[in-house]
Design a protein around this motif. Sequence first.
Motif, PDB file in Angstrom:
ATOM      1  N   THR A  13      15.537   4.232  -0.604  1.00  0.00           N
ATOM      2  CA  THR A  13      15.564   2.915  -1.261  1.00  0.00           C
ATOM      3  C   THR A  13      16.335   1.885  -0.426  1.00  0.00           C
ATOM      4  OG1 THR A  13      17.589   3.333  -2.531  1.00  0.00           O
ATOM      5  CG2 THR A  13      15.525   4.006  -3.545  1.00  0.00           C
ATOM      6  N   LYS A  14      17.104   2.371   0.534  1.00  0.00           N
ATOM      7  CA  LYS A  14      17.900   1.454   1.367  1.00  0.00           C
ATOM      8  C   LYS A  14      17.171   1.086   2.664  1.00  0.00           C
ATOM      9  CE  LYS A  14      21.913   1.238  -0.864  1.00  0.00           C
ATOM     10  NZ  LYS A  14      22.519   2.438  -1.342  1.00  0.00           N
ATOM     11  N   ILE A  15      15.978   1.641   2.840  1.00  0.00           N
ATOM     12  CA  ILE A  15      15.249   1.398   4.091  1.00  0.00           C
ATOM     13  C   ILE A  15      14.274   0.233   3.905  1.00  0.00           C
ATOM     14  CG2 ILE A  15      13.725   2.428   5.846  1.00  0.00           C
ATOM     15  CD1 ILE A  15      16.269   4.063   5.645  1.00  0.00           C
ATOM     16  N   ASP A  16      14.364  -0.706   4.817  1.00  0.00           N
ATOM     17  CA  ASP A  16      13.426  -1.833   4.801  1.00  0.00           C
ATOM     18  C   ASP A  16      12.194  -1.439   5.623  1.00  0.00           C
ATOM     19  OD1 ASP A  16      12.002  -4.130   5.116  1.00  0.00           O
ATOM     20  OD2 ASP A  16      13.740  -5.410   5.519  1.00  0.00           O
ATOM     21  N   LEU A  17      11.119  -1.123   4.921  1.00  0.00           N
ATOM     22  CA  LEU A  17       9.936  -0.599   5.617  1.00  0.00           C
ATOM     23  C   LEU A  17       9.315  -1.604   6.580  1.00  0.00           C
ATOM     24  CD1 LEU A  17       8.199   1.459   2.817  1.00  0.00           C
ATOM     25  CD2 LEU A  17       9.198   2.336   4.913  1.00  0.00           C
ATOM     26  N   GLU A  18       9.463  -2.878   6.253  1.00  0.00           N
ATOM     27  CA  GLU A  18       8.898  -3.913   7.138  1.00  0.00           C
ATOM     28  C   GLU A  18       9.612  -3.918   8.492  1.00  0.00           C
ATOM     29  OE1 GLU A  18       7.511  -7.410   5.333  1.00  0.00           O
ATOM     30  OE2 GLU A  18       6.407  -5.797   4.328  1.00  0.00           O
ATOM     31  N   GLU A  19      10.903  -3.582   8.419  1.00  0.00           N
ATOM     32  CA  GLU A  19      11.728  -3.607   9.634  1.00  0.00           C
ATOM     33  C   GLU A  19      11.622  -2.311  10.434  1.00  0.00           C
ATOM     34  OE1 GLU A  19      14.504  -5.986  10.572  1.00  0.00           O
ATOM     35  OE2 GLU A  19      12.988  -7.211   9.549  1.00  0.00           O
ATOM     36  N   LEU A  20      11.252  -1.243   9.719  1.00  0.00           N
ATOM     37  CA  LEU A  20      11.309   0.086  10.327  1.00  0.00           C
ATOM     38  C   LEU A  20      10.124   0.348  11.242  1.00  0.00           C
ATOM     39  CD1 LEU A  20      12.994   2.755  10.182  1.00  0.00           C
ATOM     40  CD2 LEU A  20      11.394   3.504   8.426  1.00  0.00           C
ATOM     41  N   THR A  21      10.411   0.631  12.492  1.00  0.00           N
ATOM     42  CA  THR A  21       9.346   1.020  13.416  1.00  0.00           C
ATOM     43  C   THR A  21       9.789   2.316  14.089  1.00  0.00           C
ATOM     44  OG1 THR A  21      10.323  -0.064  15.325  1.00  0.00           O
ATOM     45  CG2 THR A  21       8.835  -1.401  13.944  1.00  0.00           C
ATOM     46  N   GLN A  22       8.854   2.933  14.756  1.00  0.00           N
ATOM     47  CA  GLN A  22       9.136   4.164  15.485  1.00  0.00           C
ATOM     48  C   GLN A  22      10.345   3.979  16.416  1.00  0.00           C
ATOM     49  OE1 GLN A  22       7.728   7.502  14.960  1.00  0.00           O
ATOM     50  NE2 GLN A  22       5.852   6.402  15.242  1.00  0.00           N
ATOM     51  N   ASN A  23      10.438   2.806  16.990  1.00  0.00           N
ATOM     52  CA  ASN A  23      11.475   2.581  17.995  1.00  0.00           C
ATOM     53  C   ASN A  23      12.863   2.325  17.426  1.00  0.00           C
ATOM     54  OD1 ASN A  23       9.667   2.945  20.053  1.00  0.00           O
ATOM     55  ND2 ASN A  23       9.043   0.793  20.036  1.00  0.00           N
ATOM     56  N   ASN A  24      12.930   1.807  16.203  1.00  0.00           N
ATOM     57  CA  ASN A  24      14.276   1.595  15.658  1.00  0.00           C
ATOM     58  C   ASN A  24      14.619   2.638  14.580  1.00  0.00           C
ATOM     59  OD1 ASN A  24      13.055   0.787  13.350  1.00  0.00           O
ATOM     60  ND2 ASN A  24      13.453  -1.386  13.597  1.00  0.00           N
ATOM     61  N   ALA A  25      13.817   3.689  14.516  1.00  0.00           N
ATOM     62  CA  ALA A  25      14.060   4.731  13.517  1.00  0.00           C
ATOM     63  C   ALA A  25      15.116   5.733  13.981  1.00  0.00           C
ATOM     64  CB  ALA A  25      12.755   5.455  13.193  1.00  0.00           C
ATOM     65  N   GLU A  26      15.669   5.481  15.174  1.00  0.00           N
ATOM     66  CA  GLU A  26      16.631   6.410  15.769  1.00  0.00           C
ATOM     67  C   GLU A  26      17.793   6.728  14.820  1.00  0.00           C
ATOM     68  OE1 GLU A  26      17.993   4.940  19.489  1.00  0.00           O
ATOM     69  OE2 GLU A  26      19.366   6.630  19.785  1.00  0.00           O
ATOM     70  N   ALA A  27      18.302   5.682  14.152  1.00  0.00           N
ATOM     71  CA  ALA A  27      19.463   5.870  13.274  1.00  0.00           C
ATOM     72  C   ALA A  27      19.144   6.821  12.127  1.00  0.00           C
ATOM     73  CB  ALA A  27      19.909   4.526  12.730  1.00  0.00           C
ATOM     74  N   LEU A  28      17.878   6.926  11.764  1.00  0.00           N
ATOM     75  CA  LEU A  28      17.508   7.813  10.650  1.00  0.00           C
ATOM     76  C   LEU A  28      17.804   9.269  10.968  1.00  0.00           C
ATOM     77  CD1 LEU A  28      13.992   6.552   9.455  1.00  0.00           C
ATOM     78  CD2 LEU A  28      16.181   6.297   8.293  1.00  0.00           C
ATOM     79  N   VAL A  29      17.613   9.629  12.216  1.00  0.00           N
ATOM     80  CA  VAL A  29      17.694  11.059  12.567  1.00  0.00           C
ATOM     81  C   VAL A  29      19.014  11.460  13.206  1.00  0.00           C
ATOM     82  CG1 VAL A  29      15.192  11.222  12.786  1.00  0.00           C
ATOM     83  CG2 VAL A  29      16.561  10.854  14.824  1.00  0.00           C
ATOM     84  N   THR A  30      19.897  10.477  13.455  1.00  0.00           N
ATOM     85  CA  THR A  30      21.171  10.860  14.093  1.00  0.00           C
ATOM     86  C   THR A  30      22.268  11.031  13.042  1.00  0.00           C
ATOM     87  OG1 THR A  30      21.502   8.531  14.557  1.00  0.00           O
ATOM     88  CG2 THR A  30      20.797   9.906  16.372  1.00  0.00           C
TER      89      THR A  30
END
Length: 193
Positions: free
Chosen positions: A176-193
């Motif tokens: 619910t805290k993720i802005d899907l419009e902003e989220l791309t493959q390239n800036n998704a790094e923070a999700l997995v670290t």
Amino acid sequence: MKQMTILQIDSSGRTTGSLSRQVGQMVTHRLLQENPNLIINYRDVAQGLPLIDEKWISANFTPFDQRDDQAKDVLGFSDKLVSELQQAKYIVIASPTYNFNIPAYLKAWVDLIARAKLTFEYTENGPVGLLKDKKAYLVIASGGVPIGSDADFVSQYLKHIMSFVGITDVKIIDATKIDLEELTQNNAEALVT
Ligand SMILES: Cc1cc2nc3c(=O)[nH]c(=O)nc-3n(C[C@H](O)[C@H](O)[C@H](O)COP(=O)(O)O)c2cc1C
């Protein structure tokens, strides 16, 4: 040795507009980008899973070497789900909150993978998880219950189950805290670290 995987599990009843599915997919693809040697194994439990029943429980409680063909057959699908977990280096579980808990089909999956001597075992000191060297990402969506609050039984429960089968490296992602419009493959790094 079998090819290691990223096991992605979806459980939302929605196939379009599902927050947990979209964020879960982004996590999986980011993990793949960082680990190109892995392959994705995808399971959508919302498509339906069998529920454990008397035959299943009886077969499961019969020692390995005493199981007849019928018992082996009854446990076959559960064995397959267990081997999917064993083969996974990363497990991405995307779950909505339904009535303060996980969807029934995801609970059905938990019932099918929690197997004594395969994913956990009883010891003198209580149950011990048997899955090793894995990391789980729990992507949780809710409508109003804040993720991490006392009423969020979804992340508490899934984290507990992961630990029960030996997966203690767990990251909870509040979809619910993720802005899907902003989220791309390239800036998704923070999700997995
Ligand atoms: C049957 C049902 C029950 C729900 N129960 C809850 C709830 O108890 N608490 C809550 O915060 N949201 C609840 N919601 C809202 C969902 O968790 C929210 O819409 C979430 O985004 C669903 O995940 P999805 O976007 O991946 O489909 C419920 C939704 C449905 C359809």
